[in-house]
Motif scaffolding. Structure first.
Motif, PDB file in Angstrom:
ATOM      1  N   ILE A 278      31.946   5.628 -11.692  1.00  0.00           N
ATOM      2  CA  ILE A 278      31.766   5.234 -13.090  1.00  0.00           C
ATOM      3  C   ILE A 278      33.135   4.859 -13.669  1.00  0.00           C
ATOM      4  O   ILE A 278      34.017   5.715 -13.747  1.00  0.00           O
ATOM      5  CB  ILE A 278      31.148   6.367 -13.934  1.00  0.00           C
ATOM      6  N   PRO A 279      33.305   3.629 -14.089  1.00  0.00           N
ATOM      7  CA  PRO A 279      34.593   3.248 -14.689  1.00  0.00           C
ATOM      8  C   PRO A 279      34.817   3.970 -16.009  1.00  0.00           C
ATOM      9  O   PRO A 279      33.889   4.145 -16.796  1.00  0.00           O
ATOM     10  CB  PRO A 279      34.448   1.741 -14.910  1.00  0.00           C
ATOM     11  N   ALA A 280      36.031   4.427 -16.242  1.00  0.00           N
ATOM     12  CA  ALA A 280      36.412   5.026 -17.526  1.00  0.00           C
ATOM     13  C   ALA A 280      37.083   3.952 -18.371  1.00  0.00           C
ATOM     14  O   ALA A 280      38.106   3.396 -17.984  1.00  0.00           O
ATOM     15  CB  ALA A 280      37.364   6.195 -17.314  1.00  0.00           C
ATOM     16  N   LEU A 281      36.492   3.629 -19.518  1.00  0.00           N
ATOM     17  CA  LEU A 281      36.971   2.525 -20.356  1.00  0.00           C
ATOM     18  C   LEU A 281      37.688   3.065 -21.590  1.00  0.00           C
ATOM     19  O   LEU A 281      37.174   3.944 -22.282  1.00  0.00           O
ATOM     20  CB  LEU A 281      35.795   1.646 -20.795  1.00  0.00           C
ATOM     21  N   PRO A 282      38.879   2.546 -21.892  1.00  0.00           N
ATOM     22  CA  PRO A 282      39.581   2.984 -23.109  1.00  0.00           C
ATOM     23  C   PRO A 282      38.947   2.370 -24.360  1.00  0.00           C
ATOM     24  O   PRO A 282      38.668   1.169 -24.401  1.00  0.00           O
ATOM     25  CB  PRO A 282      41.003   2.475 -22.893  1.00  0.00           C
ATOM     26  N   GLN A 283      38.690   3.193 -25.384  1.00  0.00           N
ATOM     27  CA  GLN A 283      38.156   2.717 -26.663  1.00  0.00           C
ATOM     28  C   GLN A 283      39.227   2.924 -27.736  1.00  0.00           C
ATOM     29  O   GLN A 283      39.790   4.006 -27.864  1.00  0.00           O
ATOM     30  CB  GLN A 283      36.884   3.491 -27.038  1.00  0.00           C
ATOM     31  N   ASN A 284      39.499   1.857 -28.503  1.00  0.00           N
ATOM     32  CA  ASN A 284      40.507   1.945 -29.549  1.00  0.00           C
ATOM     33  C   ASN A 284      39.995   2.756 -30.740  1.00  0.00           C
ATOM     34  O   ASN A 284      38.790   2.800 -30.999  1.00  0.00           O
ATOM     35  CB  ASN A 284      40.902   0.548 -30.020  1.00  0.00           C
ATOM     36  N   PRO A 285      40.901   3.385 -31.490  1.00  0.00           N
ATOM     37  CA  PRO A 285      40.471   4.096 -32.700  1.00  0.00           C
ATOM     38  C   PRO A 285      39.852   3.125 -33.710  1.00  0.00           C
ATOM     39  O   PRO A 285      40.194   1.941 -33.730  1.00  0.00           O
ATOM     40  CB  PRO A 285      41.775   4.704 -33.248  1.00  0.00           C
ATOM     41  N   LEU A 286      38.951   3.618 -34.523  1.00  0.00           N
ATOM     42  CA  LEU A 286      38.370   2.831 -35.605  1.00  0.00           C
ATOM     43  C   LEU A 286      39.071   3.185 -36.901  1.00  0.00           C
ATOM     44  O   LEU A 286      39.144   4.355 -37.287  1.00  0.00           O
ATOM     45  CB  LEU A 286      36.874   3.118 -35.732  1.00  0.00           C
ATOM     46  N   LEU A 287      39.628   2.166 -37.567  1.00  0.00           N
ATOM     47  CA  LEU A 287      40.353   2.333 -38.826  1.00  0.00           C
ATOM     48  C   LEU A 287      41.458   3.372 -38.663  1.00  0.00           C
ATOM     49  O   LEU A 287      42.289   3.227 -37.780  1.00  0.00           O
ATOM     50  CB  LEU A 287      39.370   2.704 -39.942  1.00  0.00           C
ATOM     51  N   GLU A 288      41.465   4.430 -39.447  1.00  0.00           N
ATOM     52  CA  GLU A 288      42.550   5.403 -39.386  1.00  0.00           C
ATOM     53  C   GLU A 288      42.381   6.414 -38.255  1.00  0.00           C
ATOM     54  O   GLU A 288      43.275   7.215 -38.009  1.00  0.00           O
ATOM     55  CB  GLU A 288      42.675   6.142 -40.727  1.00  0.00           C
ATOM     56  N   GLY A 289      41.228   6.417 -37.620  1.00  0.00           N
ATOM     57  CA  GLY A 289      41.021   7.262 -36.452  1.00  0.00           C
ATOM     58  C   GLY A 289      41.023   8.749 -36.733  1.00  0.00           C
ATOM     59  O   GLY A 289      41.396   9.548 -35.868  1.00  0.00           O
ATOM     60  N   ARG A 290      40.578   9.153 -37.934  1.00  0.00           N
ATOM     61  CA  ARG A 290      40.580  10.594 -38.256  1.00  0.00           C
ATOM     62  C   ARG A 290      39.518  11.343 -37.465  1.00  0.00           C
ATOM     63  O   ARG A 290      39.748  12.447 -37.009  1.00  0.00           O
ATOM     64  CB  ARG A 290      40.357  10.793 -39.751  1.00  0.00           C
ATOM     65  N   GLY A 291      38.324  10.766 -37.391  1.00  0.00           N
ATOM     66  CA  GLY A 291      37.257  11.390 -36.627  1.00  0.00           C
ATOM     67  C   GLY A 291      36.483  12.459 -37.355  1.00  0.00           C
ATOM     68  O   GLY A 291      35.555  13.038 -36.793  1.00  0.00           O
ATOM     69  N   THR A 292      36.829  12.736 -38.616  1.00  0.00           N
ATOM     70  CA  THR A 292      36.165  13.833 -39.336  1.00  0.00           C
ATOM     71  C   THR A 292      35.616  13.412 -40.697  1.00  0.00           C
ATOM     72  O   THR A 292      35.216  14.268 -41.482  1.00  0.00           O
ATOM     73  CB  THR A 292      37.140  15.006 -39.542  1.00  0.00           C
ATOM     74  N   ASP A 293      35.617  12.110 -41.004  1.00  0.00           N
ATOM     75  CA  ASP A 293      35.156  11.688 -42.326  1.00  0.00           C
ATOM     76  C   ASP A 293      33.719  11.192 -42.321  1.00  0.00           C
ATOM     77  O   ASP A 293      33.220  10.739 -43.353  1.00  0.00           O
ATOM     78  CB  ASP A 293      36.075  10.596 -42.892  1.00  0.00           C
ATOM     79  N   GLY A 294      33.031  11.285 -41.192  1.00  0.00           N
ATOM     80  CA  GLY A 294      31.645  10.852 -41.109  1.00  0.00           C
ATOM     81  C   GLY A 294      30.835  11.835 -40.294  1.00  0.00           C
ATOM     82  O   GLY A 294      30.589  12.967 -40.703  1.00  0.00           O
TER      83      GLY A 294
END
Length: 561
Positions: A408-424
């Protein structure tokens, strides 16, 4: 003769103090007049040419002038009307004497901000003048800065707007058990079964969208936990609401139709790492435009995610492998160990050991880690020390697998906007809950109320829940406000001395801010006016005494023989 000059000086004193009493009486009578600015009397010495001699003195008397404190700030009185307005700072409301601007239109300026909507929808003051403003776009952009118009609200409405974005925040319970996926079916078939019977989902939340004609469309989001830190989600609505579902199939009314699907991947700290499938393209039924809705699950941090659609080898979902994930936060992960992280990961069965079977994962550069998988045919999660997690269902029989691999290839995903991860979307151990769900569509509506903000924007609130900026007030400033001419009804008019008005917006460049639901009170100080009255009264008496004394002296002269 100086006696006659004395009498003339006394007469000028009487006239000047009479003027002062007139000013005081005007101030006191307007103590409750909204926006009124007090006036004061200034006394000026009058000098005759004869009075300039060094040996003779001839009284010149006194003259008066007046100072109007148009720039004085009155205190603010709160009211119950949102269209009552006060200015805090420099400037004047601009009003006109007709609802249409022509070459004959009269322009006036006032600090009295008592306005209300008349029977034609115009904002007018009690004497019928119309408040002037610039019409704006909903975001506050002035449409035509060169042509302000009387503010009119009756023709304002809110047209429908199709939903194009959903911003949603919720918590998925971290200690929820892995959902019992049936790996004899495909992953989509498992998720379709959850859509068909949402009571089997781990979490459900509902949202109302609007189509291009303002029609309400209700959808639901269902979530199931596929593995540690991995959740599947589907969006569905009633089949009668859409022409076809996500897969192009017609769905009967009363049956749930899938309109979106994706994954949510979380970090070990509960923050969102990655979200997929966030763009919904919905063929609404009823002849309306296609709905294009972006679901915003919040900023995500990004990172390496295994691509389930690129599985190769002899271990697939059908073989009982429900998920493979990567937690690169660990110090032993390939990323933090300086090893190759993106590439192919191989899983191999090295044979039976105490407690189960020894499973090996080989990283792209050949580095290996092992973990023991229990033999019991239940949902199992195998965590390797490098952050790789393998989740299998009860259908996976490690005793019969023997040996094999999964690439299984591991693909890098870029952060979305500020990349906080806790605002949604987040994944914590607390209970399921939806913190917010905001979409930007609405049906058509009529104006329900208006309010005015500090910057002079007239903001309309509509029956459909929308609020938007409609107008912005014209605030007029002058070079010399003391030269403005009072014309009655608390109105002022420009003069050559005041200069032409400069139209400005509130709160910019020293211009006044607007206070809604308030009126500016008179600047008259009753105590000060009473003190001035006593002084003027005494000065009037003194001037009359001057006249009577000079008269007696003249009589004495007339008695000389």
């Amino acid at each position: 003769m100086s006696l006659f000059g004395s009498m003339s000086s006394g007469v000028s004193g009487l006239l000047s103090q009479s003027e002062a009493i007139s000013v005081i009486s005007d101030n006191l009578s307007n103590v409750n007049t909204i926006g009124y600015k007090n006036t004061r009397t200034l006394f000026d010495q009058q000098v005759t040419s004869a009075g300039l001699s060094g040996t003779l003195y001839n009284a010149g008397g006194v003259g008066t002038s007046f100072d109007r404190f148009q720039n004085a700030q009155g205190s603010l009185l709160s009211t119950q009307s949102s269209t009552d307005m006060a200015l805090s700072g420099n400037g004047f409301f601009t009003v006109v004497d007709s609802s249409e601007i022509t070459t004959d239109t009269g322009y006036f300026y006032t600090r009295a901000g008592s306005f209300s909507e008349d029977n034609r929808g115009f904002l007018t003051n009690p004497s019928g003048q119309h408040l002037l403003g610039w019409r704006t776009e909903s975001d506050g952009t002035i449409q035509d800065v060169q042509n302000p118009q009387p503010i009119e609200l009756q023709s304002v409405s809110s047209s429908a707007r199709a939903s194009s974005e959903l911003t949603i925040g919720f918590n998925l319970t971290a200690n929820e058990t892995v959902h019992p996926y049936d790996t004899t079916l495909t992953l989509n078939q498992n998720l379709d079964a959850v859509v068909a019977d949402p009571t089997t989902a781990d979490f459900v939340t509902d949202v109302r969208f609007f189509d291009s004609e303002g029609g309400a469309r209700d959808i639901s989001l269902v979530f199931t936990k596929r593995a540690n830190n991995m959740w599947d989600w589907s969006a569905y609505t009633d089949g009668g609401e859409v022409v076809s579902d996500l897969f192009g199939n017609s769905v009967a009314t009363g049956t749930n139709a899938t309109i979106g699907r994706g994954e949510l991947v979380f970090n070990r700290d509960g923050g969102l790492k990655y979200a997929s499938g966030t763009q919904l393209d919905v063929l609404w039924a009823g002849g309306v435009e296609e709905g294009n809705i972006d679901i915003n699950f919040g900023d995500y941090t990004g990172g390496f995610v295994f691509d389930d659609t690129s599985v190769a080898g002899n271990l697939t979902f059908a073989d009982g492998v429900t998920d493979v994930s990567m937690s690169e936060e660990l110090s032993t992960s390939p990323l933090n160990g300086g090893r190759v992280i993106s590439g192919t990961y191989q899983f191999s069965n090295l044979g039976a050991v105490a407690g189960g079977y020894n499973i090996q994962v080989s990283e792209p550069d050949g580095t290996t880690y092992t973990a023991v998988m229990p033999t019991a045919n239940v949902d199992r999660t195998l965590e390797f020390a490098n952050g790789v997690t393998l989740t299998v269902s009860g259908a996976f029989d490690v005793t019969t697998w023997g040996s094999g691999q999964i690439d299984i290839p591991a693909l890098p995903q870029n952060p979305l906007l500020e990349g906080r991860g806790t605002d949604g979307a987040v994944q914590f151990s607390s209970a399921y809950n939806t913190r917010f769900a905001n979409q930007n569509g609405f049906g058509s509506g009529t104006l329900a109320s208006v309010n005015v903000d500090d910057d002079g924007f007239v903001i309309g609130s509509f029956t459909n829940g929308e609020s938007k900026k409609l107008w912005q007030l014209v605030i007029s400033v002058f070079q010399d406000t003391t030269e403005l001419e009072p014309v009655g009804n608390s109105l002022l008019r420009e003069t050559d001395g005041s200069g032409r008005p400069l139209y400005k917006v509130a709160g910019v460049g020293g211009t006044a801010k607007v206070v809604s639901g308030a009126l500016e009170q008179s600047t008259v100080d009753i105590a000060q006016e009473f003190s001035n009255m006593i002084i003027s009264q005494r000065a009037f008496q003194a001037s009359s005494t001057i006249i009577s004394t000079a008269d007696q002296m003249l009589n004495e002269l007339l008695q000389i023989r």
